[in-house]
Scaffold this motif. Sequence first.
Motif, PDB file in Angstrom:
ATOM      1  N   LEU A 108       0.830  -1.373   0.101  1.00  0.00           N
ATOM      2  CA  LEU A 108      -0.265   0.151  -0.017  1.00  0.00           C
ATOM      3  C   LEU A 108       0.987   1.192   0.032  1.00  0.00           C
ATOM      4  O   LEU A 108       0.349   2.179  -0.450  1.00  0.00           O
ATOM      5  N   LEU A 109       1.957   1.170   0.791  1.00  0.00           N
ATOM      6  CA  LEU A 109       2.924   2.277   0.728  1.00  0.00           C
ATOM      7  C   LEU A 109       4.374   1.794   0.062  1.00  0.00           C
ATOM      8  O   LEU A 109       4.624   0.733   0.306  1.00  0.00           O
ATOM      9  N   GLY A 110       4.940   2.837  -0.755  1.00  0.00           N
ATOM     10  CA  GLY A 110       6.238   2.307  -1.360  1.00  0.00           C
ATOM     11  C   GLY A 110       5.973   1.266  -2.702  1.00  0.00           C
ATOM     12  O   GLY A 110       4.919   0.950  -3.004  1.00  0.00           O
ATOM     13  N   GLY A 111       7.116   0.776  -3.019  1.00  0.00           N
ATOM     14  CA  GLY A 111       6.961  -0.080  -4.249  1.00  0.00           C
ATOM     15  C   GLY A 111       6.738  -1.593  -3.862  1.00  0.00           C
ATOM     16  O   GLY A 111       6.245  -1.765  -2.859  1.00  0.00           O
ATOM     17  N   ALA A 112       6.549  -2.224  -4.680  1.00  0.00           N
ATOM     18  CA  ALA A 112       6.032  -3.989  -4.661  1.00  0.00           C
ATOM     19  C   ALA A 112       7.309  -4.306  -3.867  1.00  0.00           C
ATOM     20  O   ALA A 112       8.359  -4.369  -4.024  1.00  0.00           O
ATOM     21  N   GLN A 113       6.803  -5.301  -3.141  1.00  0.00           N
ATOM     22  CA  GLN A 113       7.722  -6.032  -2.232  1.00  0.00           C
ATOM     23  C   GLN A 113       7.214  -7.352  -2.324  1.00  0.00           C
ATOM     24  O   GLN A 113       6.302  -7.729  -1.888  1.00  0.00           O
ATOM     25  N   ALA A 114       8.434  -8.466  -2.678  1.00  0.00           N
ATOM     26  CA  ALA A 114       8.125  -9.823  -2.803  1.00  0.00           C
ATOM     27  C   ALA A 114       8.243 -10.607  -1.553  1.00  0.00           C
ATOM     28  O   ALA A 114       9.197 -10.140  -0.731  1.00  0.00           O
ATOM     29  N   GLN A 115       7.399 -11.252  -0.950  1.00  0.00           N
ATOM     30  CA  GLN A 115       7.299 -11.795   0.202  1.00  0.00           C
ATOM     31  C   GLN A 115       7.508 -13.397   0.039  1.00  0.00           C
ATOM     32  O   GLN A 115       6.674 -13.843  -0.748  1.00  0.00           O
ATOM     33  N   THR A 116       8.301 -13.890   0.930  1.00  0.00           N
ATOM     34  CA  THR A 116       8.524 -15.589   0.388  1.00  0.00           C
ATOM     35  C   THR A 116       8.339 -16.363   1.746  1.00  0.00           C
ATOM     36  O   THR A 116       8.897 -15.970   2.854  1.00  0.00           O
ATOM     37  N   THR A 117       7.855 -17.373   1.401  1.00  0.00           N
ATOM     38  CA  THR A 117       7.847 -18.570   2.815  1.00  0.00           C
ATOM     39  C   THR A 117       8.915 -19.425   2.190  1.00  0.00           C
ATOM     40  O   THR A 117       8.796 -20.017   1.215  1.00  0.00           O
ATOM     41  N   LEU A 118       9.898 -19.474   3.170  1.00  0.00           N
ATOM     42  CA  LEU A 118      11.124 -20.618   2.737  1.00  0.00           C
ATOM     43  C   LEU A 118      10.744 -21.987   3.600  1.00  0.00           C
ATOM     44  O   LEU A 118      10.299 -21.787   4.720  1.00  0.00           O
ATOM     45  N   GLY A 119      11.174 -22.833   2.950  1.00  0.00           N
ATOM     46  CA  GLY A 119      11.053 -24.212   3.413  1.00  0.00           C
ATOM     47  C   GLY A 119      10.064 -25.091   2.871  1.00  0.00           C
ATOM     48  O   GLY A 119       9.206 -24.390   1.858  1.00  0.00           O
ATOM     49  N   ALA A 120       9.573 -26.070   3.252  1.00  0.00           N
ATOM     50  CA  ALA A 120       8.624 -26.951   2.779  1.00  0.00           C
ATOM     51  C   ALA A 120       7.883 -27.914   3.866  1.00  0.00           C
ATOM     52  O   ALA A 120       8.723 -28.692   4.710  1.00  0.00           O
ATOM     53  N   SER A 121       6.604 -27.871   3.986  1.00  0.00           N
ATOM     54  CA  SER A 121       5.958 -29.082   4.808  1.00  0.00           C
ATOM     55  C   SER A 121       6.285 -30.252   4.338  1.00  0.00           C
ATOM     56  O   SER A 121       6.300 -30.478   3.124  1.00  0.00           O
ATOM     57  N   PRO A 122       6.538 -31.210   5.333  1.00  0.00           N
ATOM     58  CA  PRO A 122       6.240 -31.294   6.583  1.00  0.00           C
ATOM     59  C   PRO A 122       7.534 -30.925   7.485  1.00  0.00           C
ATOM     60  O   PRO A 122       7.379 -30.932   8.487  1.00  0.00           O
ATOM     61  N   GLY A 123       8.375 -30.382   6.902  1.00  0.00           N
ATOM     62  CA  GLY A 123       9.518 -29.922   7.673  1.00  0.00           C
ATOM     63  C   GLY A 123       9.163 -28.394   7.856  1.00  0.00           C
ATOM     64  O   GLY A 123       8.052 -27.967   7.921  1.00  0.00           O
ATOM     65  N   SER A 124      10.287 -27.671   8.277  1.00  0.00           N
ATOM     66  CA  SER A 124      10.151 -26.183   9.099  1.00  0.00           C
ATOM     67  C   SER A 124      10.006 -25.315   7.790  1.00  0.00           C
ATOM     68  O   SER A 124      10.409 -25.427   6.749  1.00  0.00           O
TER      69      SER A 124
END
Length: 712
Positions: free
Chosen positions: A37-53
């Motif tokens: 909403l404020l500033g430029g686009a920001q890529a958010q990432t979820t690292l890892g994979a279930s069933p691990g952390s």
Amino acid sequence: PGSTYGILRRTRLKNTRNLLAMHGAKSATIALAVAALLGGAQAQTTLGASPGSTYGPTTVDVSAQTAVGDSMATMKTSAAAGNRNTAVSEYETNVKVLFDVTSGTVKDAFDTEYSTEFTANWVDGMADAAESATIPAAAKNELIEKTLMDMVTMHLVLDKIDSSTDQADWDAAAAYYIGSTNGFTTYDRAQKRATDFNTKEDSGEASINAAIITALKTRTPASRDKIIELYQVLYLQNVLKYTYEIDTELAEGDATELSEAVGEGLAFWRILKPWLKASNAAGAATLDGIFDLENIPSNGKPTVQGARHWNYCRAKPIIDAHFATLTAAGVTFGTYTPVTEDGTVCPETIPTGMTSAESGDYTVAGVTYTFTNDVGASLQFSEAIADIKALLTSGAAMSEVQAKYESSGVKGLADLPREGTTYDLFNGPNGHASVTWISDLMTKALASPNTWAPKYSARAEIIEKTLMDALAVQLILNDLEHAIDTDHSHSDDERRAFVDHAAAKFLGTANARSSTVFERGNKRGLNYDTADDGTNSEASKAILAALTSCAAATSGCSAQVEDIKRQIKVIYAQATLRYAKLVGDDIADANAYEEHQAEGMAFFNVIYPWVKASSVSNAEVIVNFFDVEAAPDSFNDFAYCKTKKAMETFLGADASLMGTLDAAAEDGTTCAATLPSGASSGVATDVGTYYPAGGEDIGGGLSFFVAGMKTL
């Protein structure tokens, strides 16, 4: 290659990435691109994979950090294929700029440890040193790969969390640690070690990975300290694994795989060293020795030391002690799977030659040899021989003896290619004509059923004397010839280490001294009245004195090495002559001769190439007399007298050092000035002259007629 072994002689597999069992990828990097909403686009990432952390979603774009793992994978593939320049180029293009700006308390400790040897830019220095080192290409590949991948990634992670608690920094650290689907990061390394050490969570994730990802989420100094300790646990596992792999490849006699294990282990050890050295300098010095590149020269003739899994067993208490200090880590260390599979058990106490508990163990006849290096690897050789002797004494099946010969590493020591004048002579066409002549003999003796030497007792003597005497002499002289050679530019410290190892093999441990060349010399001294103190022979004492002198002046001890060779020749000339006498007496008394004949063969093998190269013209007569596949011909003390004349000719001016055999003195054995031969002039009779085929000496057969004439 992070390889995993089953039993000894198993195939060394080159593992591919070990991913979580229920998912095809370590990191199902979930891009949650949202419009800010404020500033430029920001890529958010979820690292890892279930069933691990999993970690995230991140608060910042971490694509640059996950891309580092992709570069690491490229480096890994390139280095493994031998394309080291490509790997280094990838590092310099895409990663070096990130590493060069890392800092913090951990980086400071590594700067202190490595900047002097490898310059301030020590990762580059390590890569350059690996490339220029005179070591096999396989070792260079491993050194460069693990240095660029593991060392660099760790510092990228720890740099971000060293003093910061900002979410963005810890997000970056998590991205460096976990990486992307296609990358290779510390996460992947931990997965491999968790398989090796059986330390996975129920999810299939390494306990270390689960703990680090959990700690990354809290952003506190305590979490930072925990992560630093978990890194140490991981590289403790790596180091211990490769000490075991060194023992495994040493036992296999595989020079290529051995060099690879040393190189790979060194890269991992360098990651752990600054921490371990700070609390255990002596232990660090021992691990330095285990992973010393000087022991894997590029000519493929290694000088790695060890028996009875010494490298692993010596490293384990050092590793265990450091792990015990990591109280914040909160994970179990595990047991390296091949240790359990192979049934490897380490002795409670491993002698080093330097501990107070061993005080007095290396003092003989008033002479003390003082070790300045940890020589447990060579001391364990005598223990390995004692183990094999104990099996033979108990009448164990030859299959059990063979298993011990192989698993203890003794076979590998016999088979490894080496260098030096003694090695070249003994293995060449004028010697035993085989680089595996010791194992060739062992193969014959260990076969069951056995037509070569049917009697168990005879084969037991061949096995014992071949290992305790022939192999020991070869190893001792190999160490000593390295100590004085000029081909490898050894430092004085390295020369001293070789002398120390030679002395350790010569003396053995106090517990296994009866299984050494030192003790063989003492036994012969008693047989020949050359043990003035009633225990220690003049030859054994002279060897110890020469070793002590050599240790004190390693830069100029060629004369001492030659003196040691002279005394070894005396000991085994004595042994050869004694058994020629015993076999002859067996024949005269109508007793079984096979056991004494087998012992004589084994003892003569220790000096045969030297005898053959001397002015002795009938060395093959002695070979034939001790041939366990043939009944010996000896009448009227022919074997003793023929051997005596040969040994005196062989020793020349040193013949007086032999003394007089007690058995010959007791029964009044005397030798004629001329012994029958028929080799050159043939056998003359009234009706003509018979010339033996090939000019063979048939004196043994002719001695029957001499004895007959005396009887009549």
